[in-house]
Design a protein around this motif. Structure first.
Motif, mmCIF file in Angstrom:
data_model
loop_
_atom_site.group_PDB
_atom_site.id
_atom_site.type_symbol
_atom_site.label_atom_id
_atom_site.label_comp_id
_atom_site.label_asym_id
_atom_site.label_seq_id
_atom_site.Cartn_x
_atom_site.Cartn_y
_atom_site.Cartn_z
ATOM 1 N N SER A 188 -30.205 135.845 4.989
ATOM 2 C CA SER A 188 -29.144 136.842 5.045
ATOM 3 C C SER A 188 -28.125 136.509 6.122
ATOM 4 O O SER A 188 -28.475 136.039 7.204
ATOM 5 C CB SER A 188 -29.778 138.196 5.314
ATOM 6 N N GLU A 194 -35.321 143.150 13.948
ATOM 7 C CA GLU A 194 -34.447 142.332 13.108
ATOM 8 C C GLU A 194 -35.259 141.674 11.996
ATOM 9 O O GLU A 194 -34.868 141.708 10.820
ATOM 10 C CB GLU A 194 -33.795 141.272 14.018
ATOM 11 N N LEU A 218 -41.974 137.046 19.130
ATOM 12 C CA LEU A 218 -40.767 137.873 18.986
ATOM 13 C C LEU A 218 -40.729 138.964 20.045
ATOM 14 O O LEU A 218 -41.750 139.567 20.357
ATOM 15 C CB LEU A 218 -40.750 138.531 17.606
ATOM 16 N N ASP A 268 -26.241 138.452 7.900
ATOM 17 C CA ASP A 268 -26.418 139.305 9.079
ATOM 18 C C ASP A 268 -27.350 138.682 10.094
ATOM 19 O O ASP A 268 -27.147 138.727 11.286
ATOM 20 C CB ASP A 268 -27.133 140.608 8.656
ATOM 21 N N ARG A 269 -28.399 138.159 9.522
ATOM 22 C CA ARG A 269 -29.471 137.644 10.349
ATOM 23 C C ARG A 269 -29.018 136.405 11.123
ATOM 24 O O ARG A 269 -29.345 136.233 12.294
ATOM 25 C CB ARG A 269 -30.635 137.301 9.452
ATOM 26 N N HIS A 319 -35.291 142.234 7.800
ATOM 27 C CA HIS A 319 -35.089 141.120 6.858
ATOM 28 C C HIS A 319 -36.371 140.711 6.145
ATOM 29 O O HIS A 319 -36.431 139.673 5.497
ATOM 30 C CB HIS A 319 -34.439 139.944 7.575
ATOM 31 N N TRP A 349 -28.030 139.090 27.996
ATOM 32 C CA TRP A 349 -27.976 137.746 27.406
ATOM 33 C C TRP A 349 -29.307 137.004 27.555
ATOM 34 O O TRP A 349 -29.686 136.237 26.680
ATOM 35 C CB TRP A 349 -26.847 136.927 28.050
ATOM 36 N N ASN A 393 -32.581 140.266 26.266
ATOM 37 C CA ASN A 393 -32.408 141.276 25.201
ATOM 38 C C ASN A 393 -32.695 142.699 25.663
ATOM 39 O O ASN A 393 -32.923 143.598 24.845
ATOM 40 C CB ASN A 393 -33.282 140.995 23.976
ATOM 41 N N TYR A 449 -26.826 137.356 13.921
ATOM 42 C CA TYR A 449 -27.603 137.877 15.059
ATOM 43 C C TYR A 449 -27.977 136.742 16.024
ATOM 44 O O TYR A 449 -27.752 136.835 17.225
ATOM 45 C CB TYR A 449 -28.852 138.573 14.495
ATOM 46 N N MET A 458 -26.380 135.811 19.786
ATOM 47 C CA MET A 458 -27.262 135.685 20.962
ATOM 48 C C MET A 458 -27.067 134.344 21.663
ATOM 49 O O MET A 458 -26.966 134.267 22.883
ATOM 50 C CB MET A 458 -28.727 135.827 20.528
ATOM 51 N N SER A 506 -39.020 130.876 14.705
ATOM 52 C CA SER A 506 -38.260 131.335 13.531
ATOM 53 C C SER A 506 -36.789 131.548 13.889
ATOM 54 O O SER A 506 -35.889 131.246 13.100
ATOM 55 C CB SER A 506 -38.862 132.634 12.992
ATOM 56 N N MET A 507 -36.527 132.012 15.082
ATOM 57 C CA MET A 507 -35.140 132.259 15.483
ATOM 58 C C MET A 507 -34.417 130.936 15.758
ATOM 59 O O MET A 507 -33.225 130.802 15.482
ATOM 60 C CB MET A 507 -35.097 133.160 16.718
ATOM 61 N N ARG A 508 -35.167 129.971 16.273
ATOM 62 C CA ARG A 508 -34.539 128.660 16.520
ATOM 63 C C ARG A 508 -34.167 128.014 15.194
ATOM 64 O O ARG A 508 -33.121 127.369 15.075
ATOM 65 C CB ARG A 508 -35.497 127.777 17.327
#
Ligand code: SF4
Ligand code: SF4
Ligand code: SF4
Ligand code: FES
Lengths: 966, 74
Positions: free
Chosen positions: B2, A641, A634, B4-5, A645, A917, A920, B8, B12, B44-46
Motif C-alpha cells: 500500500s 501501522e 516493531l 500509505d505504508r 495493513h 525522529w 517515534n 510512512y 520516517m 519489515s520496515m527496512r
C-alpha cells in the motif's frame, strides 16, 4: 563518652537509617561536634542540634507536643521544658540548641509539675471523649497526658473554651474538628515547610487563636492540595482521615510503594486485616522522606472499586457479549488464537505491550514471553509515548539511559532549570522538595509555553520564565548553549577531562554559529534575547546547576534532540557527577524507568543491550533455553501501522490503555479493530479492552509482590497487602499464558524473577529482595563495584567512557499553525488525576477535576466569541472533539491547553501521529487546531459514547448463561 | 504494498536524515542514518524503505538514498 549516631545525618555504612522515631526537631547540618551531658549521659552531637533531639537520640524522651522532627521548632507548648545548668528558668528543649559542655536535666519534681500544669490547661479545653475518639490509641495529646502523669483537671469546663468548635468535613478524605484543636500550629508549619502550599494560617491571638484555611473558606475551597502533611503532623484527632473515623485504628502495617507517578513514594499501608485503612508516607522512604501527594496518600480506593473485573472473559468478536470463563478456558482461547495467527500470518504477526504501571518482574516476564515464546522482538512499552527520547538521548551522550541524581540532590542545587515539566502537578512530592530549596534561596529558571504554578507561588518566584512557543525546545536549549560558549562560561576543565574531544570540537563549531544566538532564535522561540542570555548566565555561573525536565521535552518531533541538547548543556557547564547538579528526567508513571530497564523496548534486552549483541543474546539463550531473534521488533506505532495493513494481527497488552493514551485515536481504533486477537490484562475494562477478545483480570499494586524503579533509578519493594481479587497475580498470568503456549517459566515468587534479572544484567547484579529489605531501596547500578547502589551517576566517568556532545540542530515540526488551524494545542496533566484516569476517576479525586477543559487565552476566546464554560469544538487534521472552555492567562495567545484524563474528552482524537525522529515518541505537545464555539459534542464523541454503551451492555451480559464460571 | 505504508517509512527515514545531517561530513551523516535505521527499525520496515526507494512516487532525502547501501535488507 558515647558518640550517638544520628540517623538523619550519619547513615551507617551498611545499614539503612531508621527514621521512624520522631526526634523532635530537624537534624543540624553542622560538621562541628559538641559534647553535652543529659541526665548524666554524655552525648556528642553536631553543633546546632536541639536539646530535645540530642536527648531523643540517647533515648531520653522529653515530652513534646508542638515539635516534630520534620518541622522547625516553634516552642509554643512548653511541655518540653528542661533545666540547664547555668541558665535561668526552664527553657524549651526544642528551641534550645546544645552547647559544648552543657549539662541538662530533663526530669525532676519542678519540671514534672510544670509539665502537668501545661497539660492540665490543654485538657481543660479539650473534649474528654478519648474512648470514643477516632484517634484513641494514636493521639500524642493522650500519650503526653499519660507521660506527664496527669491525674486531675482542676479548672473544669465551665469557663470560656473551644469545645463547641465546628467540624469541617468538606475534604473528601479527612476532616477538621476544631473542638479538638490545641493550636500547636504543627499543621500550619507542615503546610508551609513540608508541602510549601501555605494554605493554613493561625488566626487570632492567645486564647482566640484558631487554625484557618483563609478567608471564609473550607478545606475544599481553599488553596489546600490535599497532600495530607497537616493530617500527619496533627498530634490530636483534629485532623483525621475519614477512613479512620469510619473504621477505627489499624491493626498492622506493611511498607510498600506508590503506584502512581515516577517519584515512587514509599508508604506505610495501615491495615485492618486485609483491608487498607490508610496510606501514610514512610519517613524512611528515601524518595519522599515522609511526604506524599493526594494521589498516593488518599486515592487508593480504586483498587477495590466495584468496576474491578475479577474473572477472565472471552468473545469471538468485539460486537459480542463477553463470556465469563475459567482461567484455563480464557488462556487456552488466547493461546489458540495467537498460535493460529502465527501459523497463518507468520512469526512476526503478534506482539505485546508492557506497562510502566506494572512491576519490574511483570514487565520482564512479558518481554521474555515475546522473545522466548512468540519468538520475535515485537515488544514495546508505554514509555514509548513518554520517555523513550530520554532513553535514546541520555544513552547517546552520557552513555546510560537514566537520570543522574537522587531527588534529595536538589537540596544542594543553586540554580534549577526546569524545562517542559510541571512538578507541583505531575511530581508533587518532588515539587515540594524543590520549593523548599527555592525558599532557601536557590534560583529558578522555567522554560515552558505555559505559566506553571512554580513560576509564582507563595515564597517562590522564578527568576526567568522563558515562555517559548510549543515545539521550539531545541532552538531554545541551543541558544542557551550558544550564550555559554559565546560568553566563555564553559567549564573547560570538565570538558577536557571528562568529555570526548572530537565530539566537543564538532559541537563547539556547530553551536557557536550565530544562527543559534538568542537574537537569531528569538523569531523561532518567541523568547526575548536579553532574558534568555540572563538565564544562560545564571545557570552557567551557578556553583551547582541542575536541570529537570519532563514530557514537555520528550513528546515532540525533536524529543530526542532536546534530551541530547540538555545533556550537552550539563556537560559544557560541568554540571554532572556530584550532588546538586545533573540531568533529571521526571518520569511520568511509577515504573517508566523500570519498564525500560527490563528490556521492554523492541531493540533491547534487559539492561539496555541491543538484540544484535551476540554475547548478550547468548547469555539469555542459555538461561531461557531458546534461540533469540537478533533483529529489532516493531514499536507501538509501527504495530498500529502494520495492523492497519494486515500483517500484525495479535496483541497481548498488559496494564496499558493504548486506545486512550496514544495519539490520533481514530488511527489507533482502526488498528485495534483490524486485529484478530487482542488480549487485555487490566484491573478494569479500559478503553482498549473494548476492542479486546480476551480479558485477563489484573491485580492492583496492593495484590502482589514486586518492585518499581523510580525516576532516580531507585528500586523499591511493592508488597502484597491483600490476596489477588482475581485469584492470580499479574506475573502468574504471564507464566500461565507462556505455559499454554508450550513454554515453562518456573518461578514460585517474584523474588526469583528478580534473581534471574540480577544474574543476567550487570547493572542489577547486586539487587535481590533480601538486599532491598535490608537497605530499604537501591539505586542501580548495584553490583560488585557499588554494592549499596549508586545515588549519583557519572562521578568519575560516563560508564567507563567519555561524555559525548551531540549535534542538535533545530528542525521545525511540520505541525504548524496555519489559516485552517491557527492555534497550537499542547497537553498536560493535573495534580488530582493520573494519566488516562482509570484509577483516579474511580476515587473521590473526581471532586477536583471531573472533566477535561480547554484553557484558552482571553484574546483568542474573545476573537471567537467564547465565554468561560462554553462548549468549544477543537479540530485538527486528525479529528475533532469538544470540551468546555476555561479562559486563562496561563496560556499565551495562540496556544490552547488541555488534559487527557477522561476518555470522552477525546484529547487524543485531535493529536496527530507526528513523532520524535529517533524514537517515534508522539508529538503530543504540538497540534495545530482551530477552536470554535459549538453546542454539541463532536461526531467522534457521539459515536464513541454509543460504542461505550454497547460495550457496557456486552459486559453486563457477561454471564449470559452460556458458559458457567468454574 | 500500500502506498500509505511506504509513505510512512519514507517520511520516517527523511525525518531521521533531516535531524542527523547537520554539522557533519557527508560520510558521517550517511553512516549515522544507516546505523540508526539498522539499529531501531524492524526488518519489515527496512524492506519497505528499499521498496519505496525503487518507486518514483516517493521522494527520499539525498542522504537517505546514500545511506540505503548500508541499510540492511534481507
Ligand atoms: S492537606 Fe496539605 S495542602 Fe492541605 S492544608 Fe494540609 S498540608 Fe496544606
Ligand atoms: S489542627 Fe492539629 S496540628 Fe493543627 S493546630 Fe490543631 S492540633 Fe495542632
Ligand atoms: S508524588 Fe507521586 S509517587 Fe508520591 S504519592 Fe504522589 S503520586 Fe505517589
Ligand atoms: S515541644 Fe517544645 S515547646 Fe512544644
Amino acid at each position: 563518652m558515647i558518640s550517638y549516631y544520628d540517623p538523619k545525618t550519619e547513615p551507617a555504612a551498611n545499614q539503612p537509617a531508621d527514621l521512624s522515631k520522631d526526634l523532635g526537631t530537624p537534624p543540624s547540618k553542622s560538621t562541628v561536634q559538641v559534647s553535652v551531658q543529659i541526665d548524666g549521659v554524655d552525648i556528642i552531637v553536631p553543633e546546632g542540634t536541639s536539646v530535645l533531639r540530642a536527648a531523643a537520640i540517647a533515648d531520653i524522651n522529653i515530652p513534646k507536643l508542638c515539635a516534630s522532627d520534620n518541622l522547625e521548632a516553634f516552642g509554643s507548648c512548653r511541655l518540653c521544658a528542661v533545666e540547664i545548668e547555668g541558665m535561668r528558668g526552664m527553657p524549651a528543649s526544642c528551641t534550645t540548641p546544645v552547647k559544648e559542655g552543657m549539662k541538662v536535666q530533663t526530669q525532676n519534681t519542678k519540671i514534672a509539675k510544670l509539665r502537668r500544669n501545661v497539660m492540665e490547661l490543654y485538657i481543660s479545653d479539650h473534649p474528654l471523649d478519648c474512648l470514643t475518639c477516632p484517634a484513641n490509641g494514636d493521639c500524642e495529646l493522650q500519650d503526653m497526658a499519660g507521660a506527664v502523669g496527669l491525674r486531675e483537671v482542676r479548672y473544669g469546663f465551665e469557663g470560656k473554651n473551644h469545645l463547641d468548635g465546628a467540624t469541617d468535613s468538606s475534604n473528601p478524605y479527612f476532616s477538621f474538628d476544631d473542638s479538638k484543636c490545641i493550636s500547636c500550629s504543627r499543621c500550619v508549619r507542615a503546610c508551609e515547610e513540608v508541602q510549601g502550599t501555605f494554605a493554613l494560617t493561625v488566626e487570632g491571638r492567645g486564647f482566640d487563636s484558631r487554625i484557618s484555611t483563609g478567608q471564609d473558606n473550607n478545606f475544599l475551597e481553599s488553596d489546600c492540595v490535599s497532600c495530607g502533611a497537616c493530617v500527619q503532623a496533627c498530634p490530636t484527632a483534629t485532623l483525621t482521615e475519614k477512613s479512620v473515623i469510619d473504621n477505627g485504628q489499624p491493626d498492622h502495617s506493611i511498607i510498600t510503594t506508590c503506584a502512581y507517578c515516577g517519584v515512587g513514594c514509599s508508604f506505610r499501608a495501615d491495615m485492618q486485616g486485609d483491608k487498607v485503612l490508610r496510606m501514610v508516607p514512610d519517613k524512611n522512604g528515601k524518595a519522599n522522606q515522609g511526604h506524599s501527594c493526594v494521589k498516593g496518600r488518599f486515592a487508593f480506593g480504586y483498587a477495590t472499586h466495584k468496576d474491578r473485573i475479577t474473572s477472565p472473559m472471552i468473545r469471538d468478536n468485539i460486537e459480542q457479549d463477553w463470556r465469563e470463563v475459567s482461567w484455563e478456558e480464557a488462556l487456552a482461547f488466547a493461546a489458540k488464537r495467537l498460535t493460529d495467527i502465527q501459523e497463518e500470518h507468520g512469526r512476526n504477526s503478534i506482539g505485546a505491550i508492557t506497562s510502566s504501571r506494572c512491576t519490574n518482574e511483570e514487565t520482564y516476564l512479558v518481554q521474555k514471553l515475546v522473545r522466548a515464546v512468540f519468538q520475535n522482538n515485537n515488544v514495546d512499552t508505554c514509555a514509548r509515548v513518554c520517555h523513550s527520547p530520554t532513553g535514546y538521548g541520555l544513552k547517546a551522550t552520557l552513555n546510560e539511559s537514566a537520570g543522574t541524581q537522587t531527588f534529595e540532590s536538589v537540596m544542594k542545587a543553586d540554580v534549577v532549570l526546569i524545562i517542559g515539566a510541571n512538578p507541583t502537578d505531575a511530581h508533587p512530592v518532588f515539587g515540594s522538595l524543590l520549593k523548599r530549596r527555592l525558599r532557601q534561596g536557590a534560583k529558578l529558571v522555567v522554560a515552558d509555553p505555559r505559566s506553571i504554578d512554580l513560576i509564582d507561588s507563595p515564597h517562590t518566584k522564578a527568576q526567568h520564565h522563558l515562555k517559548l512557543r510549543p515545539g521550539t525546545n531545541v532552538a531554545l536549549i541551543n541558544a542557551l548553549a550558544h550564550v555559554i560558549i559565546d560568553e566563555g562560561l564553559e567549564d573547560a576543565d570538565f570538558i577536557s577531562s571528562r568529555c570526548d574531544d572530537a565530539s566537543f570540537q564538532q559541537w563547539y563549531k556547530h553551536i557557536q554559529d550565530q544562527r543559534h544566538s538568542p537574537e537569531n532564535t528569538m523569531e523561532i522561540t518567541g523568547v526575548e534575547a536579553t532574558e534568555l542570555r540572563a538565564a544562560a548566565r545564571l545557570y552557567a555561573s551557578a556553583n551547582n546547576g541542575a536541570i529537570y525536565y519532563g514530557l514537555g521535552v520528550t513528546e515532540h518531533s525533536q524529543g530526542s534532540s532536546s534530551v541530547m541538547a540538555i545533556a550537552n548543556l550539563a556537560m559544557v557547564t560541568g554540571n554532572i557527577g556530584r550532588e546538586g547538579v545533573g540531568v533529571n528526567p521526571l518520569r511520568g508513571q511509577n515504573n517508566v524507568q523500570g519498564s525500560c530497564d527490563m528490556g521492554s523496548f523492541p531493540h533491547e534486552l534487559p539492561g539496555y543491550r541491543h538484540v544484535s549483541d551476540e554475547s548478550t543474546r547468548n547469555l539469555f539463550e542459555q538461561e531461557w533455553q531458546v534461540s533469540l531473534d537478533c533483529e529489532p521488533g516493531l514499536r507501538i506505532p509501527n504495530m498500529f501501522e502494520a495492523a492497519i495493513h494486515g500483517d500484525f494481527k495479535g496483541l497481548y497488552c498488559q496494564g496499558e490503555d493504548i486506545a486512550q493514551s496514544d495519539p490520533n485515536t481514530q488511527h489507533v481504533q482502526k488498528a485495534l479493530s483490524s486485529m484478530k486477537c487482542i488480549i487485555v490484562q487490566d484491573i478494569f475494562l479500559n478503553e482498549t479492552a473494548k476492542y479486546a477478545h480476551v480479558f485477563l483480570p489484573g491485580s492492583s499494586f496492593m495484590e502482589k509482590n514486586g518492585t518499581f524503579t523510580n525516576a532516580e533509578r531507585r528500586i523499591s519493594r511493592v508488597r502484597k497487602l491483600m490476596p489477588a481479587l482475581a485469584g492470580k497475580e499479574d506475573w502468574q498470568v504471564t507464566i500461565a499464558l507462556a505455559k499454554v503456549l508450550g513454554y515453562e517459566m518456573n518461578y514460585e515468587h517474584p523474588s526469583e524473577i528478580m534473581d534471574e534479572i540480577a544474574r543476567l544484567t550487570p547493572t542489577f547484579s547486586g539487587v535481590s529482595y533480601e538486599n532491598l529489605d535490608k537497605l530499604g531501596s537501591i539505586q542501580w547500578p548495584c553490583n560488585e563495584k557499588s554494592p549499596l547502589g549508586t545515588p549519583i551517576m557519572h562521578t568519575e566517568d560516563f560508564v567507563g567512557e567519555k561524555g559525548k556532545f551531540a549535534i542538535t540542530e533545530y528542525v521545525a515540526t511540520p505541525e504548524k499553525a496555519n489559516k485552517h488551524f491557527p492555534l497550537l494545542l499542547t497537553t498536560g496533566r493535573i495534580l488530582s488525576q493520573y494519566n488516562v484516569g482509570a484509577q483516579t476517576r474511580r476515587t473521590a479525586n473526581q471532586v477536583w477535576h471531573d472533566e477535561d477543559v480547554l484553557e484558552i487565552h482571553p484574546n483568542d476566546a474573545e476573537d471567537r466569541g467564547i465565554n468561560d464554560g462554553d462548549w468549544v469544538g477543537i479540530a485538527s487534521r486528525a479529528g475533532t472533539t469538544a470540551l468546555r472552555a476555561l479562559i486563562s492567562q496561563r496560556v499565551q495567545p495562540g496556544v490552547v491547553y488541555t488534559t487527557f484524563h477522561h476518555p470522552l474528552s477525546g484529547a487524543n482524537v485531535v493529536t496527530t501521529d507526528n513523532s520524535d525522529w529517533a524514537t517515534n515518541c508522539p508529538e503530543y505537545k504540538v497540534t495545530a487546531v482551530q477552536a470554535t464555539k459549538v453546542d454539541e459534542p463532536s461526531q467522534w464523541q457521539a459515536e464513541y459514547a454509543q460504542f461505550s454503551q454497547r460495550q457496557a451492555k456486552y459486559l453486563k451480559n457477561k454471564n449470559g448463561g452460556q458458559i458457567a464460571k468454574t | 504494498m500500500s502506498e500509505d505504508r511506504l509513505k510512512y517509512v519514507v517520511d520516517m527515514a527523511n525525518q531521521i536524515a533531516l535531524n542527523l545531517l547537520h554539522g557533519k561530513e557527508q560520510q558521517q551523516c550517511v553512516t549515522e542514518i544507516s546505523h540508526h535505521i539498522n539499529r531501531f527499525w524492524a526488518p519489515s520496515m527496512r524492506s519497505q524503505l528499499a521498496e519505496a526507494a525503487n518507486n518514483d512516487n516517493y521522494q527520499l532525502e539525498e542522504m537517505v538514498i546514500l545511506a540505503l547501501k548500508q541499510i540492511k535488507n534481507d
